[in-house]
Design a protein around this motif. Structure first.
Motif, PDB file in Angstrom:
ATOM      1  N   UNK A 147       0.824  -1.209   0.000  1.00 48.39           N
ATOM      2  CA  UNK A 147       0.000   0.000   0.000  1.00 48.39           C
ATOM      3  C   UNK A 147       0.861   1.263   0.000  1.00 48.39           C
ATOM      4  N   UNK A 151       0.713   4.097  -2.878  1.00 47.22           N
ATOM      5  CA  UNK A 151       0.349   5.491  -2.586  1.00 47.22           C
ATOM      6  C   UNK A 151       1.371   6.462  -3.169  1.00 47.22           C
ATOM      7  N   UNK A 187      -1.390  -7.712  -2.463  1.00 38.97           N
ATOM      8  CA  UNK A 187      -2.225  -7.121  -3.507  1.00 38.97           C
ATOM      9  C   UNK A 187      -1.853  -7.767  -4.830  1.00 38.97           C
ATOM     10  N   UNK A 188      -2.846  -8.056  -5.633  1.00 43.53           N
ATOM     11  CA  UNK A 188      -2.551  -8.681  -6.907  1.00 43.53           C
ATOM     12  C   UNK A 188      -2.149  -7.621  -7.921  1.00 43.53           C
ATOM     13  N   UNK A 191      -5.001  -5.525  -8.917  1.00 43.52           N
ATOM     14  CA  UNK A 191      -5.371  -4.507  -7.919  1.00 43.52           C
ATOM     15  C   UNK A 191      -4.537  -3.246  -8.109  1.00 43.52           C
ATOM     16  N   UNK A 194      -5.362  -1.380 -11.215  1.00 37.62           N
ATOM     17  CA  UNK A 194      -6.658  -0.711 -11.078  1.00 37.62           C
ATOM     18  C   UNK A 194      -6.562   0.556 -10.266  1.00 37.62           C
ATOM     19  N   UNK A 195      -5.822   0.476  -9.162  1.00 32.36           N
ATOM     20  CA  UNK A 195      -5.696   1.646  -8.297  1.00 32.36           C
ATOM     21  C   UNK A 195      -4.987   2.772  -9.029  1.00 32.36           C
ATOM     22  N   UNK A 196      -3.920   2.435  -9.715  1.00 33.23           N
ATOM     23  CA  UNK A 196      -3.102   3.478 -10.326  1.00 33.23           C
ATOM     24  C   UNK A 196      -3.584   3.838 -11.732  1.00 33.23           C
TER      25      UNK A 196
END
Lengths: 271, 292
Positions: A147, A151, A187-188, A191, A194-196
Motif C-alpha cells: 500500500x 500510494x 495485492x494482486x 489490484x 486498477x488503483x493506479x
C-alpha cells in the motif's frame, strides 16, 4: 540519432529503482542498443555498485556540470558490454549541486550518441526528483504490491502528469510474490493496476538472486536462468517496441507444474 | 489521555501522564489540532503534582497556542495550592461528553456516557425521519446504512424543525452555483478547489483533496478528503459511486472513516451502489441510493 530519455522513478525508496535501471540498461545493451545510464542520486549513489563499476569512476556528473572535465571523459564503460555507459553521481555532494537546466543539457548532448538514456531518480519528490525528470520524455514508475509504495507511486504519477515534457509513463511492478497473492496476503497485479490506472510495462517476481547479483555487481539479466532476469529482459524488449506477453510467474514454482506443463504440451492442450 | 468536549471548549485529560514532558507533549499535540483554535481548555490533572513554576509554564504553553486555560481539576494538594496562588480556577467537571472510546480492535466500548448514548439513539433510533423523507420503506434502510463516525460538534446549526420546503430551497440555491467538471482521476497530493459545485468523472485517490462551496459528485471511488459547502453551507451533499473517504466535511461538520473500516483499497470490480452523504441533525450520514 536522437535517443530516448527515460526516467526511472518511484517516490518511495527501496522498491528497486536502481536495480531496475541497471537491469533494463544491461538488457538493452545486450540487445545491441547504445545505452547510457545517469545516476542522479547525488550523495547516495548506488548504480555504480550494482554494475560493479565503482572502482572505475574518475569523474562524476558534478565534475561535468562544473566543467572540470568533458562529458565524454566522465562516461564509464561497462566491463562486459561496450554498448553500456554510466555517468556516475558524486558521492561527496548533495542534490543542489546540479540544476534542472544542467541535467536537461546533459541529456540533450547524450541523445546525439546514444539510443537510450536511462535516468536513475532518487527517492522523494524534492529537488532530486525534479532534476531527474527535467530531461526525460518518458517515465517508468517502479512500485511494489504494498500500500505504501502504491500510494507514493500515485503521487509520483500525479506529478508526472503535470509535467509537459513527460509524454508517457509506464508502471513496473517489482518484487511480486505469486504465492502470497495466491493466498490473498498480497495485492494482486490487477489490484495495483486498477488503483493506479496506468499501463503496465513489466512484472518482476521477487528473486533472491537479485541480492547476490547486487553484491557481485553483476545485473541479474546476465543470468539466463533467472526468472527475474527474464522478466527484466522482457521489459527491455517492450521498451524497444516488441509485443511480449507477461511471464506466467507461477509456471516455474514446482516440479509438478513443470511435469504437468510438459504433458499438456504433448497433448496439445497448452494455451 | 483522551479528549472530551465541553460547551465552549474542551477538556484535556492528562491524569495518566507520568512526567511533565508527557504533559507538554500531549497538550501541544491536542492544541495543535485545527478545532482547538480559540477554544477554552480545561485540564484534568488527576494525581499529578505540579509546583508553581510548572503550572505557570503549562499555562504559558496554552496561551502561546492561542487557547485559554479555563480551569483545572486536580486531586493533588500541591497542585491545588499552586493553582490557588496563581489564581487559576479549580472546578468540578460538568457538561462533559466523552469522545467515543475505541478498543485496540476498533470496537466501541459498551460503557458509553449516557449523554452520548442519547446522541446515538437520536441517530439510530426511529426519530422523525418520516417527516422529511416520506418513503416509508426506505426509512429502515437508512438507519442500517449509517456508517459515519460520531463526532459531537459545538456549532449552533440545528435542523430539527426544518421542513421539506427548506431543503428544496437550499437545493435550488446550490443549482445556481457554477460547476467545475473534471474528467480525470485525482491522485495523491493533488487538490481541487471551487467556488461552486464539483463533478469528477474518475476516482479521487487517497491523499487527494476536493473543496467546493457547493455539492461534490464523484463518478468513481472517493478515497481522499472531500469538503462540500466550504463556506459553511450545511445543506451541501457529497455523492460518489463508493464513499470511501478518509474524511468528509459538510459545512462545518466533519466525519472521519471509522477505525473499524480498514480496507486499504476498494476493488473496482465490486458492483457499486452509489452513496450520498448529507447532514442530518449535526451529523454526517451516508445513505445508499437504491438501485432502480
Amino acid at each position: 540519432m536522437s535517443g530516448r530519455v527515460i526516467v526511472i522513478t518511484s517516490g518511495k525508496g527501496g522498491v528497486g529503482k536502481t536495480t531496475t535501471n541497471a537491469n533494463i540498461g544491461t538488457a538493452l545493451a545486450r540487445a545491441g542498443k547504445k545505452v547510457v545510464m545517469i545516476d542522479t542520486d547525488l550523495g547516495l549513489r548506488n548504480l555504480d555498485l550494482l554494475l560493479g563499476l565503482e572502482n572505475r569512476i574518475v569523474y562524476t556528473i558534478v565534475d561535468v556540470v562544473e566543467e572540470r572535465c568533458k562529458l565524454r571523459q566522465a562516461l564509464v564503460k561497462d566491463k562486459k558490454n561496450p554498448n553500456l555507459c554510466l555517468l556516475a553521481a558524486a558521492q561527496t555532494r548533495d542534490k543542489t549541486a546540479v540544476t534542472e537546466e544542467q541535467l536537461k543539457k546533459i541529456c540533450e548532448e547524450l541523445q546525439k550518441d546514444f539510443d537510450f538514456i536511462l535516468v536513475d531518480c532518487p527517492a522523494g519528490i524534492e529537488q532530486g526528483f525534479q532534476n531527474a525528470v527535467a530531461g526525460a520524455s518518458e517515465a517508468i514508475v517502479v512500485t511494489t504490491p504494498e500500500m505504501s509504495a502504491v500510494r507514493d507511486a500515485d503521487r509520483i504519477i500525479g506529478l508526472l502528469e503535470a509535467k509537459e515534457e513527460i509524454k508517457s509513463y509506464k508502471l513496473l511492478l517489482n518484487r511480486v510474490r505469486p504465492n502470497l497473492i495466491k493466498s490473498n496476503d498480497m495485492m494482486s497485479v490487477e489490484d495495483v493496476v486498477e488503483i493506479l490506472s496506468a499501463d503496465l510495462i513489466g512484472i518482476i517476481p521477487e528473486d533472491t538472486g537479485i541480492i547476490t547479483s547486487t553484491n557481485k555487481g553483476d545485473p541479474i539479466v546476465n543470468d539466463d536462468n533467472s526468472l527475474a532476469g527474464k522478466a527484466y529482459n522482457n521489459v527491455a524488449r517492450r521498451i524497444m517496441g516488441e509485443d511480449v506477453p507477461f511471464l506466467n510467474l507461477e509456471e516455474d514454482t514446482g516440479v509438478f507444474a513443470k511435469v504437468k506443463k510438459f504433458f499438456s504440451g504433448l497433448m496439445g492442450k497448452e494455451k | 489521555m483522551d479528549k472530551g468536549y465541553v460547551e465552549n471548549g474542551f477538556i484535556v485529560d492528562l491524569s495518566n501522564a507520568r512526567k511533565t514532558s508527557e504533559i507538554i507533549y500531549e497538550l501541544s499535540r491536542i492544541l495543535d489540532l485545527p478545532e482547538a483554535k480559540d477554544k477554552k481548555v480545561c485540564l484534568k490533572l488527576g494525581e499529578i503534582n505540579l509546583n508553581q513554576s510548572e503550572l505557570v509554564s503549562v499555562k504559558a504553553l496554552i496561551e502561546t497556542m492561542d487557547s485559554e486555560l479555563e480551569f483545572i481539576t486536580t486531586n493533588s494538594d500541591m497542585t491545588k495550592a499552586a493553582a490557588e496562588t496563581l489564581g487559576i480556577k479549580i472546578s468540578a467537571l460538568e457538561n462533559k461528553v466523552d469522545a467515543p472510546e475505541f478498543n485496540e480492535d476498533g470496537t466501541v466500548e459498551e460503557n458509553l456516557n449516557p449523554e452520548l448514548e442519547s446522541e446515538l439513539d437520536k441517530i439510530f433510533g426511529e426519530g422523525d425521519f418520516e417527516e422529511r423523507y416520506p418513503e416509508e420503506d426506505e426509512e429502515k434502510e437508512i438507519n442500517e446504512e449509517v456508517r459515519s463516525d460520531i463526532q459531537i460538534s459545538t456549532d449552533e446549526f440545528d435542523n430539527f424543525d426544518e421542513t421539506y420546503d427548506e431543503i428544496k430551497k437550499h437545493m435550488k440555491e446550490t443549482e445556481k452555483l457554477p460547476t467545475l467538471y473534471v474528467q480525470r482521476t485525482l491522485r495523491s497530493g493533488q487538490s481541487l478547489k471551487s467556488d461552486g459545485n464539483i463533478v469528477i468523472i474518475g476516482d479521487v485517490n487517497p491523499g487527494a483533496e476536493i473543496i467546493a462551496k457547493g455539492d461534490i459528485t464523484v463518478w468513481g471511488v472517493l478515497g481522499g478528503i472531500a469538503h462540500a459547502g466550504s463556506d459553511g453551507n450545511n445543506y451541501s451533499k457529497i455523492r460518489a459511486l463508493k464513499l470511501h473517504a478518509i474524511q468528509l466535511r459538510i459545512g462545518d461538520i466533519f466525519a472521519r472513516r471509522p477505525d473499524t473500516v480498514n480496507i486499504p483499497y476498494v476493488q473496482k470490480t465490486d458492483s457499486f451502489v452509489p452513496e450520498e452523504a448529507r447532514v442530518s441533525r449535526k451529523h454526517i450520514v451516508i445513505y445508499k441510493l437504491h438501485e432502480a
